[in-house]
Design a protein around this motif. Structure first.
Motif, short mmCIF file in Angstrom:
data_model
loop_
_atom_site.label_atom_id
_atom_site.label_comp_id
_atom_site.label_asym_id
_atom_site.label_seq_id
_atom_site.Cartn_x
_atom_site.Cartn_y
_atom_site.Cartn_z
N ARG A 332 0.88 -1.16 0.00
CA ARG A 332 0.00 0.00 0.00
C ARG A 332 0.92 1.22 0.00
O ARG A 332 1.78 1.35 0.88
CB ARG A 332 -0.86 -0.04 1.26
CG ARG A 332 -2.06 0.86 1.26
CD ARG A 332 -1.91 2.12 2.05
NE ARG A 332 -1.50 2.01 3.41
CZ ARG A 332 -2.33 1.89 4.45
NH1 ARG A 332 -3.60 1.79 4.29
NH2 ARG A 332 -1.85 1.88 5.67
N ASP A 335 0.53 6.12 3.20
CA ASP A 335 -0.73 6.72 3.62
C ASP A 335 -0.43 7.55 4.86
O ASP A 335 -0.32 7.02 5.96
CB ASP A 335 -1.74 5.61 3.94
CG ASP A 335 -3.10 6.16 4.35
OD1 ASP A 335 -3.28 7.39 4.25
OD2 ASP A 335 -3.96 5.38 4.76
N MET A 431 -8.11 0.91 -2.33
CA MET A 431 -8.71 0.70 -1.01
C MET A 431 -10.04 1.42 -0.98
O MET A 431 -10.16 2.57 -1.41
CB MET A 431 -7.80 1.23 0.09
CG MET A 431 -6.64 0.30 0.36
SD MET A 431 -5.74 0.74 1.83
CE MET A 431 -6.78 0.05 3.11
N GLU A 433 -12.41 2.94 1.39
CA GLU A 433 -12.50 3.35 2.80
C GLU A 433 -13.08 4.75 2.98
O GLU A 433 -13.04 5.31 4.06
CB GLU A 433 -11.14 3.21 3.52
CG GLU A 433 -9.92 3.59 2.73
CD GLU A 433 -8.59 3.31 3.42
OE1 GLU A 433 -8.57 2.84 4.56
OE2 GLU A 433 -7.56 3.58 2.78
N ASP A 457 -10.98 3.02 8.44
CA ASP A 457 -11.32 4.36 7.96
C ASP A 457 -12.76 4.43 7.47
O ASP A 457 -13.41 5.46 7.62
CB ASP A 457 -10.36 4.79 6.85
CG ASP A 457 -9.06 5.30 7.44
OD1 ASP A 457 -9.12 6.15 8.33
OD2 ASP A 457 -7.98 4.82 7.03
N ARG A 467 -11.22 6.90 15.13
CA ARG A 467 -10.52 5.64 15.33
C ARG A 467 -9.57 5.69 16.52
O ARG A 467 -9.17 4.67 17.03
CB ARG A 467 -9.83 5.15 14.06
CG ARG A 467 -8.95 6.14 13.37
CD ARG A 467 -8.51 5.60 12.02
NE ARG A 467 -7.51 4.54 12.18
CZ ARG A 467 -7.09 3.78 11.19
NH1 ARG A 467 -7.61 3.90 9.99
NH2 ARG A 467 -6.17 2.89 11.40
#
Ligand code: PEP
Ligand code: MG
Length: 576
Positions: A332, A335, A431, A433, A457, A467
């Motif tokens: 990934r 991020d 992704m 999300e 997310d 979160r």
């Protein structure tokens, strides 16, 4: 015996001394010492003072060369203060009186002086407090070597007690010394929570206040039962001994069974692992697992407090791919969102911009294409060493993926031209999300090779649950199941796989619901792998069909939870 209640973020039970980490303060090593260590500790302080003096003298020369006598006088004042005999004596007295190690004693004495200066009415003295802070930092840097004083410095196995903790703090701790973690603020889906579970560090959060806790020298942290035991005596310790020993064994255990690849009724099922560190991958046994479904590359930045250059990234990706052989590894791309950002606040690039909340995902990388280009180049170059796939985080719009594809093609052309080889069939995934991308799934499905749902997310976007602050299991919220169902349908339409890589997949009850609505691929943390693997192999998909309808037609999280719990109790508890 006193107990304090909290909320479980990571399971386990441990007994040990407390390390009080005050975020925002210099994190100096703190432990009690023996009488015979006094002399050694004082010698260390004198060496640190001398080194600081030498440094300050050099700074003074530079100031004289480039500025003037007036400015040099500031350094003179620091030079005098750093070797102040009264201060050194106060440190020694505190060390002897309270048996505190030298960095701890030095820190406390300097802190006291600083507070005194700040309390005075005089502007002159108030300003001098900044000098004192400077000296304190300088001497402490010499005392504790080149360690990063921002993060906790544990020198003996301890239970960390702090208001809050960032993923960067956890990464910088020597894992073998982190017995447990207690915070006032935290969250199940926070990255610190994810890491604590990956490192198998018992973690309890939402403690009303930590003030009382830190006055105890030894405590029992029973995260399984969501409590902390204070003023413990031998009889209490004896009662817990067996469980503590059992947990210690569990912590050392690495995956020993082959991961299930189908359900009880032989429906193929993928269970991948989530990872973020090269060393974590090196400890995995590729013969027992199916691959890595989410490699969080930004952890490479958190480890270093900076974005690694192309070569460093290439070497990291190559090591991971080489270790995994033919197994898929989903990288990934960086991020830099929310709490991950907090871990990297010292990164220059982030200091320049203060719109923290908006940051993260592929959107940020497209606004900073230099970072993305370097990462894609490193990934493409490494791709020849295994089965690499690339995944884009927090996609909001299909257009972001189109822009990335364009960039990827440009880089491929450059590499081709330069004669650098790369894998020709590297897959690209998105992704899912954010709520906005849910409206574009069909269009997006035409250009990506897979969807991977980031439920951590997604919960934030769909139901606004923070979160890092809330533990309530958002996963049972009807909106989440409905959104996932939408992705499953879009995946079928586009004929591409749909994976779940958020923490929801590690929750045994939620997993039942996910499988019921058609999920056949998940990616979980190492610590949940055994449990999830066992559960997948004992689930029968034909029993689950009616559950999908029940869940999707329910509009109450508590009732969805009870449906799933009941199913677990009726069908799965006995089969494990
Ligand atoms: C998620 O959001 O569910 C996810 C897997 O990504 P991260 O936790 O790294 O944000
Ligand atoms: Mg995410």
């Amino acid at each position: 015996m006193k107990t304090v209640k909290g909320v479980k973020i990571s399971p386990g039970v441990v007994c040990g001394p407390i390390y009080h980490f005050e975020k925002g303060h210099l994190a100096v090593p703190r432990h009690f010492i023996r009488k015979e260590d006094f002399e050694y500790e004082m010698d260390r302080l004198m060496v640190a003072v001398q080194s600081s003096k030498d440094e300050l003298a050099q700074v003074r020369d530079l100031v004289m060369d480039h500025l003037d006598e007036d400015h040099a006088r500031i350094i003179d004042a620091q030079l005098l203060a750093v070797q102040d005999e009264e201060m050194i004596k106060a440190v020694k007295d505190l060390m002897v009186r309270e048996r505190k190690n030298i960095s701890w004693a030095y820190y406390e004495v300097m802190d006291e002086y600083e507070k005194l200066l700040l309390k005075t009415e005089s502007r002159f003295f108030k300003e001098r407090s900044a000098d004192l802070r400077d000296i304190k930092k300088r001497v402490l840097h010499h005392l504790v070597g080149d360690k990063d004083l921002i993060h906790p410095q544990i020198t003996e196995p301890s239970i960390i007690v702090t208001e809050k903790i960032s993923p960067g703090d956890l990464i910088h701790i020597d894992q073998s010394l982190a017995l447990g973690l207690i915070t006032r603020y935290g969250g199940f889906d926070s990255h610190a929570g994810i890491l604590a579970r990956a490192f198998k560090v018992p973690y309890l959060s939402d403690i009303g206040s930590i003030d009382e806790l830190v006055s105890y020298s030894e405590i029992i942290l029973d995260a399984d039962n969501e409590e902390i035991l204070l003023d413990i005596d031998d009889s209490v310790k004896n009662r817990y001994q067996a469980r503590i020993r059992e947990f210690r064994k569990y912590r050392k255990q690495i995956i020993s069974d082959k991961v299930a690849n189908s359900t009880g009724d032989k429906v193929p099922y993928h269970i991948y692992l989530n990872a973020g560190f090269v060393n974590e991958v090196k400890a995995m046994n590729p013969k027992l697992i199916q691959g890595i479904g989410l490699f969080r590359t930004e952890y490479l930045c958190i480890e270093r407090n900076s974005i690694p250059d192309e070569e460093t990234q290439f070497q990291a990706y190559k090591s991971v791919l080489t270790k995994m052989g033919k197994l898929p590894v989903v990288f990934r791309v960086f991020d830099f969102g929310r709490d991950k950002l907090l871990a990297m606040l010292d990164m220059e690039i982030i200091q320049e911009d203060h719109v923290f909340d908006e940051w993260g995902g592929i959107g940020f990388l497209l606004e900073n294409p230099e970072i993305l280009k370097i990462q894609l180049r490193a990934l493409l170059r490494a791709s020849v060493y295994g089965n690499a796939q690339i995944m884009l985080p927090l996609v909001m719009f299909t257009d972001e993926v189109k822009q990335t594809v364009k960039l990827l093609n440009e880089i491929k052309a450059e590499l081709r031209k330069a004669g650098v080889s790369f894998s020709q069939n590297i897959e690209l995934g998105a992704m899912i999300e954010t709520s906005s991308v849910l409206d574009e799934l069909d269009e997006l499905g035409k250009i990506v090779d897979f969807f991977s749902i980031g439920t951590n997310d997604l919960a934030l976007y769909l139901i606004g649950s923070g979160r890092t602050v809330d533990l309530t299991k958002n996963y049972y919220h009807p909106k989440i199941f409905k959104a996932i169902n939408q992705v499953v349908i879009a995946g079928e339409k586009a004929n591409i796989p749909v994976n779940i890589c958020g923490e929801m997949a590690s929750d045994p009850y939620a997993l039942i619901g996910l499988t019921a609505i058609g999920i056949r691929s998940v990616s979980v943390s190492t610590s949940s792998l055994d449990l999830i693997s066992k559960q997948v192999s004992s689930m029968d998909t034909s029993h689950l069909e009616h559950l999908a309808e029940l869940i999707l037609n329910d509009d109450n999280a508590a009732s969805i939870y009870s449906i799933l719990m009941q199913y677990h109790r009726d069908f799965l508890d006995q089969s494990e």
